[in-house]
Design an enzyme around this catalytic site. Sequence first.
Site, PDB file in Angstrom:
ATOM      1  N   THR A   1       0.837  -1.201   0.000  1.00 17.17           N
ATOM      2  CA  THR A   1       0.000   0.000   0.000  1.00 17.17           C
ATOM      3  C   THR A   1       0.872   1.252   0.000  1.00 17.17           C
ATOM      4  OG1 THR A   1      -1.734  -1.183   1.201  1.00 17.17           O
ATOM      5  CG2 THR A   1      -1.819   1.217   1.269  1.00 17.17           C
TER       6      THR A   1
ATOM      7  N   ALA B   1       9.521 -14.281  -0.571  1.00 21.37           N
ATOM      8  CA  ALA B   1      10.789 -13.877   0.020  1.00 21.37           C
ATOM      9  C   ALA B   1      11.223 -14.793   1.160  1.00 21.37           C
ATOM     10  CB  ALA B   1      10.704 -12.448   0.527  1.00 21.37           C
TER      11      ALA B   1
ATOM     12  N   PHE C   1       8.282  -9.240   2.286  1.00 21.75           N
ATOM     13  CA  PHE C   1       8.360  -9.348   3.750  1.00 21.75           C
ATOM     14  C   PHE C   1       9.293  -8.287   4.350  1.00 21.75           C
ATOM     15  CE2 PHE C   1       7.035 -13.893   2.854  1.00 21.75           C
ATOM     16  CZ  PHE C   1       5.729 -13.694   3.263  1.00 21.75           C
TER      17      PHE C   1
ATOM     18  N   TRP D   1      -3.407   4.979   2.661  1.00 19.29           N
ATOM     19  CA  TRP D   1      -4.570   4.075   2.673  1.00 19.29           C
ATOM     20  C   TRP D   1      -5.857   4.894   2.645  1.00 19.29           C
ATOM     21  CZ3 TRP D   1      -8.915   3.174   5.552  1.00 19.29           C
ATOM     22  CH2 TRP D   1      -9.585   1.962   5.333  1.00 19.29           C
TER      23      TRP D   1
END
Length: 561
Positions: free
Chosen positions: A78, A278, A306, A415
Amino acid sequence: MPEKILSDIEIAQQTKIEAINNIAQKMGIPDQYVENYGKYKAKIDYRYLQNELKDKEDSKLILVTAITPTPAGEGKTTTTIGLGDALAKLGKNVIIALREPSLGPVFGVKGGAAGGGYAQVVPMEDINLHFTGDFHAIGAANNLLAAMLDNHIHQGNELKIDTRRVVWRRCVDMNDRQLRNIVDGLGGRTEGVTREDGFDITVASEIMAVFCLSNDIIELKEKLSKIIVAYTREGNPVTAGQLKAEGAMAALLKDALKPNLVQTLEGTPAFIHGGPFANIAHGCNSVIATRMACKIADYAVTEAGFGADLGAEKFIDIKCRKTGLRPDAVVIVASVRALKHNGGAAKAELGVENLEVLKKGISNLLKHVENITQVFKLPSVVAINRFPTDTEAELNLIKERCNELGVNVALSEVWAKGGAGGIELAEEVLRLTDKESNMEFPYDADMSIKEKIAAISKKIYGAESVDYSKKADKEIQNLEKLGLGNLPICMAKTQYSFTDDPKVLGRPTGFKITIRDITISAGAGFIVALTGEIMKMPGLPKVPAAEKIDVDIDGKIKGLF
């Protein structure tokens, strides 16, 4: 009555987006290189990179990474998308480069990977499901090689393959623990050779890594041919090239190799291409997509999987080492809630101010900051993904601690506000990209396998030492004997901790990393060190996300997040 908070999929479905040809035209991509997949998706022929972009100077490359992930949420993707939109709002020519989501997490615990709120890439339903079929092509190529390998054994085994030392496994893009270990070839002499086998998830396949690290179709074939699938009775490796499989595999992958072009909710272009995990693979989108973004735009924003101990480390030690790419700035995403989780707060208490718990949790963030700035020597900013429950005292504490390490903190509200909520972060990133960046690797390629594993474990994770199983020790000796010891290391480790135990939070010290197995990805060009209980085929949780996903009579999908 309070205004209803829309879900991610509702926001995406209510947003009017541009035809993808308009996005491609704005980027200056000639029509002959644009291959439409409906109105809102397109593939860009990789020959555009070779034919017209090769001699262009690279743009500024911005890497987005994060603290150790928690159930409280960090918002890395995001933030990546919102940062791209914010840079565009500041008048910058920017392209975002992301990984494709895997169906396993979409239907499992994690859900989709197309961002959230007002910082999303769209069409999010397509991106999170079949998209343009890349993962299906990768799975088909993987399983074609498996079929050719077993057929060679069945048809007389001219290469004298030891059926007890077949290392190539089949794959499927789904979390299915039932397939981790199987016995196949049952049913009699004409049904194949009976042997132990198993499946990996597609994103853990070496084909995925090869696909993401290839610059063109020729290099793809070369890498595919080097994949080790088994060993002979004398202990010599058998490759896909010896099975004459690389041409057919590349034929299956030729269209998938073209980067996928989509857009954000605000019309910022985004390449979404390739998707190795990952924790069990190298965690970066394709080299072709990243290079193309760096040649077309003035700023390319990408992410690694990650936390920074996994994704950013592999981005630098594998992707950068092999390609010459270098980040000009690194964004480390965190949230107050996630840091309090790392400090030991219960889920119900994450929204309550608790500076003592936060102090403990900040240690996790500071270790990641130290890794980026002191080990990799890269300019960095911490992005705090702001929640309504965050207090000024909590935010100020994080700022003070990061400032002590010479790193600024920027609040991110992408967001809720889209690009407008990322302006503060974008301005700090622009300031950092004007600074000189002299990236360093934590180990030299010519070090021994154990020395490289120790460097990652001690410098990046903070481990005291490394232990090896007898099996891992034996395989290290075998690889060094075969002349493969000079390859970089891809650590397969839990994403939830700096240690190999997912329950150990924060910034632990005095721990050991245990290497239980070593495998070789000779085609991709790295050695995989498996730690703890990490496995290449995840399972579904008790209540999978799939239970909430549905489609109505008009074909409208619900429940994706």
